[in-house]
Scaffold this active site. Structure first.
Site, PDB file in Angstrom:
ATOM      1  N   SER A 262       4.387  -0.402  -8.700  1.00 25.30           N
ATOM      2  CA  SER A 262       5.327  -1.446  -8.309  1.00 25.30           C
ATOM      3  C   SER A 262       6.170  -0.954  -7.142  1.00 25.30           C
ATOM      4  O   SER A 262       6.067   0.196  -6.729  1.00 25.30           O
ATOM      5  CB  SER A 262       6.237  -1.799  -9.479  1.00 25.30           C
ATOM      6  OG  SER A 262       7.159  -0.749  -9.665  1.00 25.30           O
ATOM      7  N   LYS A 263       7.006  -1.858  -6.653  1.00 23.41           N
ATOM      8  CA  LYS A 263       7.872  -1.506  -5.526  1.00 23.41           C
ATOM      9  C   LYS A 263       8.711  -0.268  -5.837  1.00 23.41           C
ATOM     10  O   LYS A 263       9.056   0.501  -4.959  1.00 23.41           O
ATOM     11  CB  LYS A 263       8.808  -2.681  -5.198  1.00 23.41           C
ATOM     12  CG  LYS A 263       8.080  -3.860  -4.587  1.00 23.41           C
ATOM     13  CD  LYS A 263       8.746  -4.275  -3.272  1.00 23.41           C
ATOM     14  CE  LYS A 263       7.858  -5.196  -2.458  1.00 23.41           C
ATOM     15  NZ  LYS A 263       7.708  -6.526  -3.063  1.00 23.41           N
TER      16      LYS A 263
END
Ligand code: GLU
Length: 496
Positions: A262-263
């Site tokens: 994820s980010k």
């Protein structure tokens, strides 16, 4: 049962696959890896790779993200044969298809309000049930519908999903996949709210099917997160009476810790990797290995074309693929070390500029190529060349603590003075010239060669470690920077 495609490709010569990114963010590594698998599959079969921009989410889609996606795919060498096609320009096609499902009774208008849906969800939650629409408007009579319209309610359009349906397909990666209609959350919304005389904006799961049919897609290759969508989409193919493509759900890319990437894991957008100095050739090579291995599993380095020759879904893993920085770094260093020096120089120039160095390529090209030659073999990433080469570019560079400490040791000042004065009468062009100078000073000062070398390194490069000293000296000399540095270093040495 939905018509289950065979794992054997029915018509491999006319393969048409697609990547269908939504421009709601920059090109993500997961999308790029899906694009790699599509590209490899298309090229393996001599088929077509199509690019479709899924920009129906007007609020979240942005033209700069579309541009980033196109640029990112291009940077990676993932050329497409058709497109980009934009879903936002194809609304009429989708609305016609929605109408077809309304006419055939596969879809209907649902007047349930957002408040009613929230209440339904809350009561399901209270009972510990999974949220699902209860299909309450599936069989309204024309009179009931009229009454709801008269209340001013604006309907969505829903597609009927029978709870009893069994949905089965032979996934090219996952083998037989089974779903039950009852697991799909009830009749699904395929078009947004609009007055009952119109058709609202058609939604993702529906338009994907219409497009994949219209574009003649033979294999839908996409991330494992789309498995539940596939179950829904298969029912839409069936309702539209269209033939069903093969499906391949590729494993997700996981963080090094094994969680969904994820980010929060930092770098996820393709151009972040570019900015960090990864080569596109290394990136695609690495992404190819994220979930696939070649038949000769010892082979780790290959071009897209080489991988395409041997690519098949038999060698795609079901399990998630952990992102391995060490492997990416290793691959990147291999690609950098194998670059032709002129090419390496071209690629380093933007990184030197980013480090703040003024580059005048017209006059400095030969010098820049020598710098590239000096550092190329020690680079793992191109961006490392910024700091590594600072002593060659930056006239204002200060001395590191360790260099200063060395310079201030007894006996260093006379050595550097001897170097400076010998240098004045020397034509320093070749490595041998520098070696001779070092020997002369070692002898005349009656010191160990080690002391001369270390003092020279400190004085010339402002540090005690770095690329080859003699090569560095020759490069600094071409810029007239060696004499200046020797003078500065002597001043430091004498200030002790
Ligand atoms: N637009 C979808 C996404 O970006 C992809 C849909 C698909 O491949 O079917 O996740």
């Amino acid at each position: 049962m939905v018509n289950a495609p065979s794992v054997e490709l029915l018509n491999p010569m006319s393969v048409r696959v697609r990547i269908a990114p939504s421009p709601t963010g920059n090109l993500h590594i997961g999308t790029a890896r899906t694009a790699v698998f599509n590209w490899l599959f298309a090229h393996h079969h001599g088929g077509q790779f199509i690019l479709r921009i899924e920009d129906t989410d007007i609020e979240r889609s942005r033209p700069e993200f579309t541009q980033n996606i196109l640029d990112g795919l291009t940077w990676l060498g993932l050329s497409w044969d058709e497109g980009p096609f934009y879903q936002s320009k194809r609304m009429d096609l989708y609305k016609t298809a929605v109408q077809k499902l309304l006419d055939s009774g596969h879809a209907y208008r649902c007047y349930v309000t957002e408040d009613e849906l929230n209440n339904l969800r809350a009561s399901q939650e209270a009972k510990g049930q999974a949220p699902r629409y209860d299909n309450r408007h599936r069989d309204l009579t024309p009179e009931q519908e009229k009454a709801l319209q008269d209340e001013g309610r604006i309907p969505v359009i829903r597609f009927k999903i029978a709870d009893s349906r069994e949905i089965v397909w032979n996934d090219l990666v996952r083998g037989t996949v089974n779903w039950r209609g009852s697991d799909l959350g009830g009749d699904m919304v395929i078009a947004r709210r609009a007055p009952a005389t119109e058709i609202g904006q058609p939604l993702y799961n529906f338009v994907v099917v219409v497009d994949d049919v219209d574009m003649g897609i033979t294999q839908v290759i996409r991330g494992e997160d789309h498995v539940a969508n596939t179950a829904k989409q298969l029912l839409i193919y069936e309702a539209l009476g269209d033939s069903v493509p093969d499906f391949a759900h590729t494993p997700l890319i996981l963080s090094p810790a094994g969680k969904k990437l994820s980010k929060r894991d930092g770098v996820t957008s393709i151009f972040d990797f570019k900015d960090m100095g990864y080569l596109p050739e290394a990136m695609v090579n690495y992404m190819t290995l994220l979930g696939w291995s070649p038949p000769d599993s010892t082979q780790e380095q290959f071009t897209l074309d080489e991988a395409a020759k041997v690519f098949s879904f038999e060698r795609v893993n079901k399990a998630g693929a952990k992102f391995d920085w060490d492997k990416l770094n290793w691959l990147n260093s291999q690609y950098i070390h194998n670059l032709d020096n002129a090419d390496l120089t071209d690629r380093l120039i933007p990184f030197w500029e980013k480090a703040g160095f003024e580059i005048d390529e017209a006059s400095d090209r030969p010098w820049l190529e020598q710098v590239a030659l000096l550092v190329g073999q020690s680079l793992m990433r191109l961006d490392e060349a910024g700091e590594m080469c600072r002593y060659l570019f930056d006239e204002t560079l200060g001395y590191s603590d360790s260099a200063t400490q060395h310079l201030q040791q007894e006996g260093v000042a006379p050595v550097l003075k001897a170097v400076l004065s010998t240098l004045e009468g020397t034509d320093l062009k070749e490595k041998d010239d520098a070696q001779t100078l070092i020997k002369t000073v070692t002898k005349s000062e009656g010191v160990k060669k080690g002391l001369v070398m270390k003092s020279l390194r400190a004085a010339l490069t402002c540090d005690l470690k770095g690329p080859d000293l003699v090569d560095s000296w020759l490069l600094l000399h071409q810029k007239g920077l060696d004499q200046k540095r020797l003078q500065m270093a002597i001043a430091i040495a004498e200030s002790a």
